[in-house]
Design an enzyme around this catalytic site. Sequence first.
Site, PDB file in Angstrom:
ATOM      1  N   SER A 195       0.798  -1.230   0.000  1.00 27.98           N
ATOM      2  CA  SER A 195       0.000   0.000   0.000  1.00 27.98           C
ATOM      3  C   SER A 195       0.826   1.274   0.000  1.00 27.98           C
ATOM      4  CB  SER A 195      -0.921   0.008   1.215  1.00 27.98           C
ATOM      5  OG  SER A 195      -1.790  -1.106   1.138  1.00 27.98           O
ATOM      6  N   ASP A 202     -17.198   1.759  -1.987  1.00 26.10           N
ATOM      7  CA  ASP A 202     -16.422   0.531  -1.829  1.00 26.10           C
ATOM      8  C   ASP A 202     -17.268  -0.520  -1.144  1.00 26.10           C
ATOM      9  OD1 ASP A 202     -14.636  -1.498  -1.221  1.00 26.10           O
ATOM     10  OD2 ASP A 202     -13.690  -0.362   0.426  1.00 26.10           O
ATOM     11  N   HIS A 251     -15.113   0.056   2.721  1.00 24.37           N
ATOM     12  CA  HIS A 251     -14.978   1.332   3.432  1.00 24.37           C
ATOM     13  C   HIS A 251     -16.143   2.262   3.156  1.00 24.37           C
ATOM     14  CE1 HIS A 251     -10.755   0.534   4.577  1.00 24.37           C
ATOM     15  NE2 HIS A 251     -10.730  -0.132   3.419  1.00 24.37           N
TER      16      HIS A 251
END
Lengths: 365, 636
Positions: free
Chosen positions: B330, B354, B375
């Site tokens: 990430s 999401d 999320h």
Amino acid sequence: MRIRRWLLKVLSHIDAPLLLLLLTLMLMSLFVQYSAASQSDARLLSHGLNMLVALGVMVLVANIPPQYLLSLALPLYVVGVLLLLGVATAGEVVNGSRRWLDLGVTRIQPSEIMKIAMPLMLAWYFHHHEATLRLKDYGIAALLLAIPVALVAKQPDLGTALLISASGFYVLFFAGLPWRIMLGMLAALAASLPVAWHFLHDYQQKRVLTLIDPTQDPLGAGYHIIQSTIAMGSGGSFGKGWLQGTQTHLDFLPERTTDFVFAVFSEEFGLLGNVLLLTLFLAIIVRGLMIAASAPTLFARLMAGSLTLAFFTYAFVNMGMVSGILPVVGVPLPLVSYGGTAMVTVMLGFGILMSVKTHRKLLKS
Amino acid sequence: MSRPAQLRNYQLELAGFRQRVVIAAGFVVVLFLLLLARFFYVQVLEYQRYHTLAENNRITVVPTPPNRGLILDRHGVVMAHNYSAYTLEITPSKTGDLDATINGLAQLVEITPAQRKRFAKLMAESRNFEALPLRTRLTDEEVAKLAANRYRFPGVEVKARLFRQYPLGASASHLLGYIGRINDADLKRLDEEGVMANYRGSDHIGKVGIEQSYETELHGITGAEQVETDAGGHAVRTLSRINPVSGNSLVLYLDSKLQAVAEKAFGSYRGALVAIDPKTGGVLAFVSTPGFDPNLFVDGIDTASWNALNDSPDKPLLNRALRSAYPEGSTIKPFMALAGLSYGVRKPSDTIFDPGYFSLPNSSHRYRDWKAGGHGMVDMHKSIVQSCDTYYYRLANDLGIDRMHAFLSQFGFGRKTGIDMEGEVAGVLPSREWKAKRSRQPWYPGETVIAGIGQGYNLVTPLQLAVATAALANGGIAFRPQLVQAIIDSRTGQRRAVLPQVLNRIKLNPADLQVVVAAMEDVTRPGGTAAAANAGAPYLIAAKTGTAQVVGIKQGEKYDARRVLARHRDHAVYIAFAPADAPRIALAVLVENGMHGGTTAAPIARAVMDYYLLGKLPKSEVLKAPAGATGEVHAD
């Protein structure tokens, strides 16, 4: 008073010119040794002591009348040959050669005895057959010579064998060996050389080959010759000066106090020194030949002549070896190289010469 | 007995004898003249030649090796220096019975079995006629004992030598590297480089690390002594000498205490950390842990120590910062976000929903988010703060691999950084060309999707990640990472700066950058993935966490059964710079099997930044400076 008279009697058997020449050579030798042995006082002292002992032997022998020496000839020769036989059967092997005999008390090298015993024996033989000398006597003499030479050559010690045969040959020569026979021997020798080559040991062949081209083996057999020639050559006309020889002092020269001491001398004193040394040797030889020429008996003549030429031979072979025209054989430079035995042997020879020179009146009476 | 009849005969005989004496005398004279001719030839005609030979015989040029330059940290702390000590050396070619010699020596001084083994190993690797050390650091007493018995051991010498020493031990070992004895491969290289002459008399050469890459500066110039020698090669006296020129000393950007703080912060974790001054590219800390003691290598490492290092599953000899490439995970997201902004594919306010996964059009395959259930509504800021995968799957798909590659390569991904140390690997920044070259297969859209979160083919070294982070911190100006900041000339004592080199000026819109940095700041604040580790920091920190999947066990590795699971855990990745408003330090941390960047890697980064920016040592323990790390430093 009595001592003085005794001393005068003893000294009357000394040949002054010869002694003077020998002392000059010895003095020179002390200088060279001091340099060659890296200015070691101990070595100088030891060399000097050897000289004193050798001089003592010379004085002693000079006082022995030639007749006594004559009677010593046969026993000395027989003992010498027996010892050589002993070496051949029970000798000690040192460096691949059987040269030494351990008598329990001391180790001796019988071939050294033969250097004196050989000419003594042949001179004795010719002296006894003086009146009836025939060709066959030369043959018998040659046989007497061949026995010890063969034994020494078998050890193997070719250098000493050649020196012994040379000293024996000189007796034959002075005894009147006909020229035609000498020429015949020379021819036979030349003819046998290729055959003899095959009988030489590998290391002996190598020494001869090394002489022809020392650079073949620069760190092995050729090393001695290369380094000694460099020492001599770099000495030039006038030398590098006493104690200044770089080859010597930087440890490049092997055997520099013994067999290669002449390279030290050459490096430090140059061509000039060599000429002087040759002159000195020549003077000693001429004096020896003069003594021989005026000797009263055949035995004395033969002894004096042969010993003188033997002395010459040692000097020539050594200098020839160091300067690179003869193969490397273990022959010291007489009276200059370090080593007690050789010095005593040489001075014993000069003692005989002096005896011959100073006992002539006694003999004639 | 008188024989008068033969008197005439006697006279005749005497005449004949005298004739032969004269002939003999002639013979003697002729042979003496022959000798004389030989003397004349050698001593007069050939004098010049033999004179030269004699000079060559006695004069040898002996090289005098220079003192190696020192390596100092930014504050002058010595990291590599030389000390003088006595060694016991054996020249095997000059020794008759080697075993007997060593046994004999062992009766005088202590020689351990390890030293014997090391000597045997050196012998196998050595050049001919070389003197090899059997024992080093002899005491005065041992030197005296050996000197008294030297005559017994031909080919054995006691020599005073300069030794390389690394006073900080294992600290910064991968950065410093070490020197070792010159081997055949080194010789070949020196020969090719045409610097062989300068290495006559040198036994050692830099093998890895700075010792290797700055070999030319550190080595110095070999001097020469003309000495008179004897046939045995022993010097008798010096005729003339050209003094060697000591090697130049190096001043690093590295702060050795910062380095120690960083190493300590790793605890028992394996991993790497590279901290860079974003304004210069200077490397402030360079950790690859576990390390090794470079002092072991200086005179040939013994077999046992070597095997221990080489066979260890922790791979202490591997320079992880430089030579290990990991998926960046990430930590790629801030760069991806910038790419989206730069190409106008995203605006900061663009929002996606999401659901916990992303699927390509006309495909049922689900690329899952790390957070089951997703999320929810996510804009760019939130995508970085919470590290939303789905946002980046989609962004990657919208950008396409070509634009991703073009943009990200500006930060140095997939390319060697050009750091002043050898052995760097390039990592992988995948592209169509790269894949075609590698496997002759087309690029699949799914590969773009996972590349968007730094997985798939992506591989990056901790060093590359640090350089990219520094570029981000520095408004897009990427500097070449640099270990050495100055070289101190050993002759003049002058300090010659190694100028920072700009790698790339990336065209970034300051407003875009501000969006990304602001999000990275919030990563360290409550609600962010690295909030816990950065709580209470009196300066602004911008950071991004990451997780790199461990695909499997590599071939040839033997794992302790208890550790198999541990070794399967993900690597923690973390990038940060601070103070975020005026960055002075940028770093990348990789903790092998550390799971989540926020929990294991972020505290390490915090400790480093705290020390660097505040001079504050970690609370738990006060770090002590390693022995020998302080004191006055001289350039020679």
